[in-house]
Design an enzyme around this catalytic site. Structure first.
Site, short mmCIF file in Angstrom:
data_model
loop_
_atom_site.label_atom_id
_atom_site.label_comp_id
_atom_site.label_asym_id
_atom_site.label_seq_id
_atom_site.Cartn_x
_atom_site.Cartn_y
_atom_site.Cartn_z
N ALA A 96 -8.67 -4.13 -12.71
CA ALA A 96 -7.61 -3.21 -13.13
C ALA A 96 -6.51 -3.09 -12.09
O ALA A 96 -5.55 -2.33 -12.28
CB ALA A 96 -8.19 -1.84 -13.44
N THR A 138 -6.94 -13.09 2.17
CA THR A 138 -5.53 -12.91 2.50
C THR A 138 -5.13 -13.72 3.72
O THR A 138 -5.96 -14.00 4.60
CB THR A 138 -5.23 -11.41 2.78
OG1 THR A 138 -3.92 -11.26 3.33
CG2 THR A 138 -6.22 -10.84 3.78
N ASP A 139 -3.86 -14.08 3.80
CA ASP A 139 -3.35 -14.77 4.99
C ASP A 139 -3.40 -13.89 6.23
O ASP A 139 -3.33 -14.38 7.36
CB ASP A 139 -1.93 -15.28 4.76
CG ASP A 139 -0.92 -14.19 4.43
OD1 ASP A 139 -1.33 -13.02 4.22
OD2 ASP A 139 0.29 -14.50 4.37
N GLU A 140 -3.54 -12.58 6.04
CA GLU A 140 -3.52 -11.67 7.17
C GLU A 140 -4.72 -11.84 8.10
O GLU A 140 -4.70 -11.36 9.23
CB GLU A 140 -3.41 -10.23 6.69
CG GLU A 140 -2.12 -9.98 5.92
CD GLU A 140 -1.84 -8.51 5.68
OE1 GLU A 140 -2.16 -7.69 6.55
OE2 GLU A 140 -1.30 -8.19 4.61
N TYR A 197 -7.54 -3.42 7.99
CA TYR A 197 -7.56 -4.11 6.70
C TYR A 197 -7.90 -5.58 6.86
O TYR A 197 -8.85 -6.10 6.25
CB TYR A 197 -6.21 -3.96 5.98
CG TYR A 197 -6.02 -4.98 4.89
CD1 TYR A 197 -6.89 -5.04 3.80
CD2 TYR A 197 -4.97 -5.90 4.94
CE1 TYR A 197 -6.72 -5.99 2.81
CE2 TYR A 197 -4.79 -6.84 3.94
CZ TYR A 197 -5.67 -6.90 2.88
OH TYR A 197 -5.51 -7.85 1.90
N LYS A 210 -11.26 -7.77 5.74
CA LYS A 210 -11.19 -8.92 4.84
C LYS A 210 -11.78 -10.17 5.50
O LYS A 210 -12.48 -10.95 4.85
CB LYS A 210 -9.74 -9.18 4.42
CG LYS A 210 -9.16 -8.16 3.48
CD LYS A 210 -9.86 -8.16 2.12
CE LYS A 210 -9.50 -9.37 1.28
NZ LYS A 210 -10.09 -9.30 -0.08
N ASN A 235 1.69 -12.89 0.65
CA ASN A 235 2.14 -11.70 -0.08
C ASN A 235 2.48 -12.07 -1.52
O ASN A 235 3.22 -13.02 -1.76
CB ASN A 235 3.38 -11.10 0.60
CG ASN A 235 3.02 -10.26 1.80
OD1 ASN A 235 2.07 -10.55 2.52
ND2 ASN A 235 3.79 -9.21 2.03
N LYS A 267 3.07 -0.99 -1.91
CA LYS A 267 3.40 -2.26 -1.29
C LYS A 267 4.91 -2.42 -1.16
O LYS A 267 5.68 -1.81 -1.90
CB LYS A 267 2.78 -3.42 -2.08
CG LYS A 267 1.25 -3.36 -2.19
CD LYS A 267 0.60 -3.41 -0.81
CE LYS A 267 -0.91 -3.25 -0.89
NZ LYS A 267 -1.59 -4.35 -1.54
N PRO A 288 12.38 2.28 3.50
CA PRO A 288 11.86 2.30 4.87
C PRO A 288 11.47 0.91 5.36
O PRO A 288 10.58 0.26 4.80
CB PRO A 288 10.63 3.22 4.76
CG PRO A 288 10.17 3.04 3.34
CD PRO A 288 11.40 2.78 2.51
N TYR A 291 10.14 -1.31 8.57
CA TYR A 291 9.48 -1.18 9.87
C TYR A 291 10.22 -1.93 10.97
O TYR A 291 10.70 -3.05 10.77
CB TYR A 291 8.05 -1.71 9.80
CG TYR A 291 7.07 -0.76 9.13
CD1 TYR A 291 6.88 0.53 9.61
CD2 TYR A 291 6.32 -1.17 8.02
CE1 TYR A 291 5.99 1.39 9.01
CE2 TYR A 291 5.42 -0.31 7.42
CZ TYR A 291 5.26 0.97 7.92
OH TYR A 291 4.37 1.83 7.32
N GLY A 321 -0.01 -2.49 15.47
CA GLY A 321 -0.60 -3.81 15.23
C GLY A 321 0.14 -4.64 14.20
O GLY A 321 -0.46 -5.46 13.51
#
Length: 342
Positions: free
Chosen positions: A9, A123-125, A147, A151, A176, A186, A202, A204, A272
């Site tokens: 979902a 994820t690529d992160e 996070y 992962k 992403n 997001k 906003p 960063y 970070g």
């Protein structure tokens, strides 16, 4: 194929269900979701009454519910995750529970029911900041926030079940992803919905963080290709090799909506913060995958969806989302700076 799709979902999960039911005429989908804040039954409403679709409300950390849902399934694709970096800084434990313990429960159930194909969506992160070049699947993982660390832990645990027990697990690491029905925490839906309402965007730091942005349908085709043709025990990067910094992203959205640049605001950076990701997707491309959407096409499709579906996102932003948004952004925006012209 009878397939259990967990996190169904949510954003990518619901789009994957749509893809499977439309492109795989023999597929039967069991859609499981806990329906946390980011899970939305409205994302699955179009499939109600479809004899090839079944919805189960359950937590992937619940062994009994997962076992029951997985019984009789040939395949498992796991999208279920706590997935927002900012929230992970606020509450790391929720991420460890779902993104690591939840994987253990899924893998144990998959062993019990002899599931034939399993894809853990990551994820690529997990690679951390990539200052130069692109990373491939052999690059050491270096996550830098709760996070991405959770992962990384979850996917490594899943892969250990291939080595230790012969479970046919594959992992995808995607960039992403943007498109319809992405929860408005997001960056793209935040920028789009704020801009529609003439609210500040906003950004960063100095807005120089670089990401690849992939349309959700392209991501779904990559995951599905791995499910059907990937090699058990292997990892596959899913990227588009088109890099965009945050100021450019925000500017592009404002131009599409015909809104002023003055809405962009530079705010205090998050802890970070990884400033660049870049994936080498040659292994997936060798299986025959290619993205169909360019970045301008993907962004335009996404912006148009939010313009045409205000009821969907306004219902979310009028609820508890507002408390989170204020907690994360209010003080930062109060001290924000404009983006320099040019």
């Amino acid at each position: 194929m009878r397939i259990l799709v967990t996190g169904a979902a949510g954003f990518i999960g619901s789009n994957y269900v749509r893809y499977m039911l439309s492109k795989q005429p023999d597929a039967h989908v069991v859609a499981l979701d806990k329906l946390t804040y980011a899970g939305n039954l409205a994302n699955l409403a179009a499939f109600e009454g479809n004899p090839r679709f079944q919805f189960v409300q359950a937590d992937i950390c619940d062994p009994d519910a997962v076992g029951e849902a997985l019984a009789g399934c040939d395949a498992l694709v796991n999208f279920a995750a706590e997935s927002h970096v900012d929230r992970s800084v606020i509450d790391p434990m929720a991420f460890v529970k779902t993104n690591v313990e939840g994987i253990r429960v899924l893998m144990e159930a998959a062993r019990t029911h002899s599931v034939q194909r399993i894809v853990q969506v990551s994820t690529d992160e997990v690679y951390g900041h990539v200052p130069d070049g692109s990373v491939n699947e052999q690059t050491l993982l270096a996550p830098r926030n709760p996070y991405s660390a959770s992962k990384a832990g979850g996917e490594l645990l899943a892969l250990s079940y291939f080595t230790s027990f012969g479970l046919p697990v594959m992992v995808t690491r995607g960039v992403n992803t943007i498109g319809p029905s992405q929860y408005p925490e997001k960056v793209v839906p935040v920028f789009v919905t704020n801009a529609i309402d003439d609210e500040q965007l906003p950004i960063y730091g100095e807005g120089k963080a670089v990401r690849e942005y992939m349309y959700v349908t392209d991501h779904c085709t990559g995951i599905d290709l791995v499910l059907h043709r990937g090699e058990p025990g292997a990892v596959y990067n899913v990227g588009v090799e088109y890099e965009v910094d945050t100021v450019t992203l925000a500017t592009s959205i404002l131009e599409l909506l015909e809104k002023p640049r003055s809405l962009m605001r530079l705010i205090e950076d998050r802890p970070g913060h990884d400033y660049r990701y870049s994936l080498d997707s040659a292994r997936l491309e060798a299986l025959g995958w290619q993205p169909k959407y360019t970045f301008p096409q993907a962004l335009a499709e996404t912006v148009n969806w939010y313009v045409e579906n205000e009821d969907w996102w306004r219902a979310i932003k009028s609820g508890s989302f507002g408390e989170y948004y204020a907690r994360n952004y209010a003080e930062r925006l109060a001290r924000s700076r404009p983006v320099a012209a040019g």
